[in-house]
Motif scaffolding. Structure first.
Motif, mmCIF file in Angstrom:
data_model
loop_
_atom_site.group_PDB
_atom_site.id
_atom_site.type_symbol
_atom_site.label_atom_id
_atom_site.label_comp_id
_atom_site.label_asym_id
_atom_site.label_seq_id
_atom_site.Cartn_x
_atom_site.Cartn_y
_atom_site.Cartn_z
ATOM 1 N N LEU A 148 0.821 -1.209 0.000
ATOM 2 C CA LEU A 148 0.000 0.000 0.000
ATOM 3 C C LEU A 148 0.861 1.267 0.000
ATOM 4 C CD1 LEU A 148 -2.708 -0.980 2.662
ATOM 5 C CD2 LEU A 148 -3.054 -0.835 0.188
ATOM 6 N N ALA A 149 1.914 1.285 0.814
ATOM 7 C CA ALA A 149 2.654 2.515 1.068
ATOM 8 C C ALA A 149 3.515 2.964 -0.107
ATOM 9 C CB ALA A 149 3.526 2.344 2.316
ATOM 10 N N VAL A 150 4.191 2.035 -0.763
ATOM 11 C CA VAL A 150 5.090 2.440 -1.855
ATOM 12 C C VAL A 150 4.325 3.143 -2.981
ATOM 13 C CG1 VAL A 150 6.679 1.615 -3.639
ATOM 14 C CG2 VAL A 150 6.828 0.696 -1.311
ATOM 15 N N PRO A 151 3.227 2.575 -3.511
ATOM 16 C CA PRO A 151 2.464 3.311 -4.533
ATOM 17 C C PRO A 151 1.880 4.626 -3.999
ATOM 18 C CG PRO A 151 1.834 0.997 -4.497
ATOM 19 C CD PRO A 151 2.652 1.234 -3.277
ATOM 20 N N ALA A 152 1.491 4.646 -2.720
ATOM 21 C CA ALA A 152 0.924 5.868 -2.142
ATOM 22 C C ALA A 152 1.954 6.981 -2.113
ATOM 23 C CB ALA A 152 0.413 5.585 -0.727
ATOM 24 N N VAL A 153 3.188 6.658 -1.756
ATOM 25 C CA VAL A 153 4.258 7.668 -1.739
ATOM 26 C C VAL A 153 4.522 8.196 -3.143
ATOM 27 C CG1 VAL A 153 6.726 7.997 -1.355
ATOM 28 C CG2 VAL A 153 5.340 6.812 0.362
ATOM 29 N N ILE A 154 4.553 7.285 -4.121
ATOM 30 C CA ILE A 154 4.779 7.697 -5.513
ATOM 31 C C ILE A 154 3.693 8.665 -5.972
ATOM 32 C CG2 ILE A 154 4.801 6.857 -7.903
ATOM 33 C CD1 ILE A 154 6.066 4.260 -6.811
ATOM 34 N N ALA A 155 2.450 8.420 -5.574
ATOM 35 C CA ALA A 155 1.338 9.277 -5.989
ATOM 36 C C ALA A 155 1.285 10.578 -5.193
ATOM 37 C CB ALA A 155 0.021 8.529 -5.824
ATOM 38 N N SER A 156 1.757 10.552 -3.955
ATOM 39 C CA SER A 156 1.583 11.698 -3.058
ATOM 40 C C SER A 156 2.350 12.939 -3.508
ATOM 41 C CB SER A 156 2.024 11.327 -1.637
ATOM 42 O OG SER A 156 1.162 10.381 -1.060
ATOM 43 N N VAL A 157 3.544 12.753 -4.044
ATOM 44 C CA VAL A 157 4.380 13.915 -4.368
ATOM 45 C C VAL A 157 3.764 14.781 -5.467
ATOM 46 C CG1 VAL A 157 6.643 14.666 -5.175
ATOM 47 C CG2 VAL A 157 6.467 12.764 -3.549
ATOM 48 N N PRO A 158 3.431 14.237 -6.652
ATOM 49 C CA PRO A 158 2.805 15.091 -7.670
ATOM 50 C C PRO A 158 1.421 15.585 -7.257
ATOM 51 C CG PRO A 158 2.797 12.794 -8.368
ATOM 52 C CD PRO A 158 3.668 12.873 -7.166
ATOM 53 N N ALA A 159 0.656 14.763 -6.530
ATOM 54 C CA ALA A 159 -0.668 15.191 -6.083
ATOM 55 C C ALA A 159 -0.561 16.329 -5.075
ATOM 56 C CB ALA A 159 -1.422 14.015 -5.466
ATOM 57 N N SER A 160 0.456 16.310 -4.224
ATOM 58 C CA SER A 160 0.678 17.392 -3.274
ATOM 59 C C SER A 160 1.001 18.697 -3.997
ATOM 60 C CB SER A 160 1.822 17.039 -2.310
ATOM 61 O OG SER A 160 1.501 15.920 -1.519
ATOM 62 N N ALA A 161 1.823 18.593 -5.032
ATOM 63 C CA ALA A 161 2.162 19.786 -5.819
ATOM 64 C C ALA A 161 0.921 20.359 -6.485
ATOM 65 C CB ALA A 161 3.214 19.427 -6.868
#
Length: 248
Positions: free
Chosen positions: A75-88
């Protein structure tokens, strides 16, 4: 912020911490729409991320032995990958559309969760785990709400409540930390303008809510806790959606 609004924020955080301890999630679902209305879209989501990080960190120490670390990694690895561009994207998205996004994400996620509770479909394999984590990373960064995506997966995968609730705590700590770091790096001005004493009260409400949740947990069934979270979250999400539409 007026004293009255601060009291509302503190009460919302207290109730959210109770839900998080009892059901494993519900903190963001409960308080995100309300904090978006009170603190604004950007400040409200940042506040949810901060409180979610602290509450999950505290709860994690209580449920450590029930955490499924293999599930956490998927769960966490894909979530981290998605979080950075979504945060921007969340940093530069105007306030009104973000408020609409918060309300809509919560409403849609809750509706899907309710519809899927009676389905006979059972998910297997690692791909659905990764998809759930990726979706959770996006919704957490954009709306401060990362629980619904993994909740839908848990329902369809027939994931037992105890390891599900425990595993979500390090997962939420990870996604909140990445999201906060990304957002505050891009725009430090998004941090809610609270005085030190107000932050101390926020921390106190989180601790008190977790303590109260532990005491109440023995008297409340899982289905009752989920129903209460869903009802309150529907009300808050609808209010945030309406406010965002009015401000567009």
């Amino acid at each position: 912020m007026t004293t009255g609004l601060l009291i509302v924020v503190l009460v919302a955080i207290f109730i959210g911490a109770i839900a998080q301890r009892i059901a494993g999630l519900g903190f963001a679902l409960l308080i995100s729409p309300f904090l978006v209305i009170i603190l604004g879209s950007h400040g409200g989501v940042i506040m949810v991320n901060i409180c979610g990080l602290v509450s999950s960190l505290l709860i994690m120490s209580r449920v450590w032995r029930d955490v499924d670390w293999s599930m956490y990694r998927w769960l966490a690895v894909p979530a981290v990958i998605a979080s950075v561009p979504a945060s921007a994207a969340a940093v530069f998205l105007p306030a009104a559309p973000l408020a609409v996004t918060v309300g809509a994400v919560v409403l849609v996620a809750l509706s899907i969760s309710l519809l899927l509770q009676r389905t006979s479909v059972v998910l297997t394999g690692n791909v659905p785990k990764a998809v759930a984590g990726f979706a959770s990373g996006i919704t957490n960064a954009m709306a401060g709400v990362g629980g619904p995506a993994v909740s839908v997966y848990a329902l369809l995968a027939r994931w037992p409540q105890r390891p599900f609730a425990a595993t979500l705590q390090p997962f939420f700590v990870t996604t909140a930390a990445v999201t906060l770091t990304s957002k505050l790096f891009l725009d430090p001005g998004q941090m809610p303008p609270f005085e030190a004493w107000a932050w101390a009260l926020v921390a106190l409400m989180i601790v008190a809510g977790i303590y109260a949740g532990e005491k109440l947990q023995r008297f409340i069934r899982d289905d009752q806790a989920r129903l209460a979270v869903i009802v309150i979250a529907f009300i808050g999400a609808a209010a945030a959606l309406v406010k965002g539409l009015i401000d567009l």
